[in-house]
Scaffold this motif. Structure first.
Motif, PDB file in Angstrom:
ATOM      1  N   TYR A  95      38.450  80.995   5.450  1.00 43.82           N
ATOM      2  CA  TYR A  95      38.911  79.660   5.815  1.00 43.82           C
ATOM      3  C   TYR A  95      40.260  79.755   6.500  1.00 43.82           C
ATOM      4  O   TYR A  95      41.076  80.617   6.182  1.00 43.82           O
TER       5      TYR A  95
ATOM      6  N   ASP B  91      35.234  76.771  -5.639  1.00 48.46           N
ATOM      7  CA  ASP B  91      36.134  76.003  -6.477  1.00 48.46           C
ATOM      8  C   ASP B  91      37.457  76.763  -6.543  1.00 48.46           C
ATOM      9  O   ASP B  91      37.471  77.998  -6.618  1.00 48.46           O
ATOM     10  N   ARG B  92      38.562  76.061  -6.525  1.00 48.46           N
ATOM     11  CA  ARG B  92      39.872  76.715  -6.453  1.00 48.46           C
ATOM     12  C   ARG B  92      40.106  77.713  -7.579  1.00 48.46           C
ATOM     13  O   ARG B  92      40.751  78.741  -7.382  1.00 48.46           O
TER      14      ARG B  92
ATOM     15  N   GLU C 168      49.067  79.456  -3.444  1.00 53.62           N
ATOM     16  CA  GLU C 168      49.674  78.347  -2.704  1.00 53.62           C
ATOM     17  C   GLU C 168      50.799  78.862  -1.810  1.00 53.62           C
ATOM     18  O   GLU C 168      50.909  78.462  -0.651  1.00 53.62           O
TER      19      GLU C 168
ATOM     20  N   MET D  85      32.976  75.672   0.083  1.00 57.67           N
ATOM     21  CA  MET D  85      34.195  76.334  -0.350  1.00 57.67           C
ATOM     22  C   MET D  85      34.114  76.549  -1.862  1.00 57.67           C
ATOM     23  O   MET D  85      33.679  75.678  -2.594  1.00 57.67           O
TER      24      MET D  85
ATOM     25  N   GLU E 261      43.103  74.504   6.681  1.00 61.22           N
ATOM     26  CA  GLU E 261      42.004  74.015   5.855  1.00 61.22           C
ATOM     27  C   GLU E 261      42.312  74.263   4.381  1.00 61.22           C
ATOM     28  O   GLU E 261      42.088  73.403   3.531  1.00 61.22           O
ATOM     29  N   LEU E 262      42.849  75.443   4.087  1.00 61.81           N
ATOM     30  CA  LEU E 262      43.215  75.768   2.707  1.00 61.81           C
ATOM     31  C   LEU E 262      44.411  74.957   2.243  1.00 61.81           C
ATOM     32  O   LEU E 262      44.498  74.591   1.064  1.00 61.81           O
TER      33      LEU E 262
ATOM     34  N   LEU F 145      46.259  69.113  -2.863  1.00 56.12           N
ATOM     35  CA  LEU F 145      45.653  68.090  -3.739  1.00 56.12           C
ATOM     36  C   LEU F 145      46.068  68.247  -5.169  1.00 56.12           C
ATOM     37  O   LEU F 145      46.357  69.218  -5.692  1.00 56.12           O
TER      38      LEU F 145
ATOM     39  N   CYS G 185      35.937  77.111   8.547  1.00 51.53           N
ATOM     40  CA  CYS G 185      35.287  76.928   7.241  1.00 51.53           C
ATOM     41  C   CYS G 185      34.082  77.847   7.128  1.00 51.53           C
ATOM     42  O   CYS G 185      33.155  77.769   7.935  1.00 51.53           O
TER      43      CYS G 185
ATOM     44  N   GLU H 105      43.518  71.883   0.555  1.00 50.21           N
ATOM     45  CA  GLU H 105      43.026  72.085  -0.809  1.00 50.21           C
ATOM     46  C   GLU H 105      44.178  72.298  -1.793  1.00 50.21           C
ATOM     47  O   GLU H 105      44.139  71.781  -2.894  1.00 50.21           O
ATOM     48  N   VAL H 106      45.190  73.065  -1.405  1.00 44.67           N
ATOM     49  CA  VAL H 106      46.285  73.336  -2.339  1.00 44.67           C
ATOM     50  C   VAL H 106      47.221  72.143  -2.465  1.00 44.67           C
ATOM     51  O   VAL H 106      47.924  72.023  -3.465  1.00 44.67           O
TER      52      VAL H 106
ATOM     53  N   TRP I  79      38.989  81.208  -6.522  1.00 52.33           N
ATOM     54  CA  TRP I  79      39.619  81.896  -5.402  1.00 52.33           C
ATOM     55  C   TRP I  79      40.194  83.227  -5.882  1.00 52.33           C
ATOM     56  O   TRP I  79      40.659  83.355  -7.017  1.00 52.33           O
TER      57      TRP I  79
END
Length: 72
Positions: free
Chosen positions: A61, A3-4, A13, A1, A65-66, A72, A48, A69-70, A7
């Motif tokens: 994704y 790195d945010r 988000e 994936m 799954e996403l 975190l 993924c 990530e958001v 994106w």
């Protein structure tokens, strides 16, 4: 994936949260391509690295799954 911070700007988000809400209340199965920002239908929630039908990158994704990530 990716790195945010890499994106696509359309994968926010808010967009991910809205997609997860739709998945829970409708028959939608949304996902996003992190490379081009396309919202893709028919993606498993935990998908993924699927290939994007628009740009060909393996950056699709599932919304849940996403969401991990958001959150975190």
């Amino acid at each position: 994936m990716l790195d945010r911070k890499l994106w696509h700007a359309d994968v926010t988000e808010t967009a991910v949260m809205e997609a997860c809400g739709r998945r829970l209340t409708t028959l939608d199965n949304p996902g996003f391509c992190l490379a081009c920002g396309l919202e893709v239908e028919g993606v498993e929630p935990d998908a993924c690295g699927y290939e994007c039908e628009a740009c060909g990158e393996e950056q699709v994704y599932g919304c849940e799954e996403l969401m991990m990530e958001v959150a975190l």
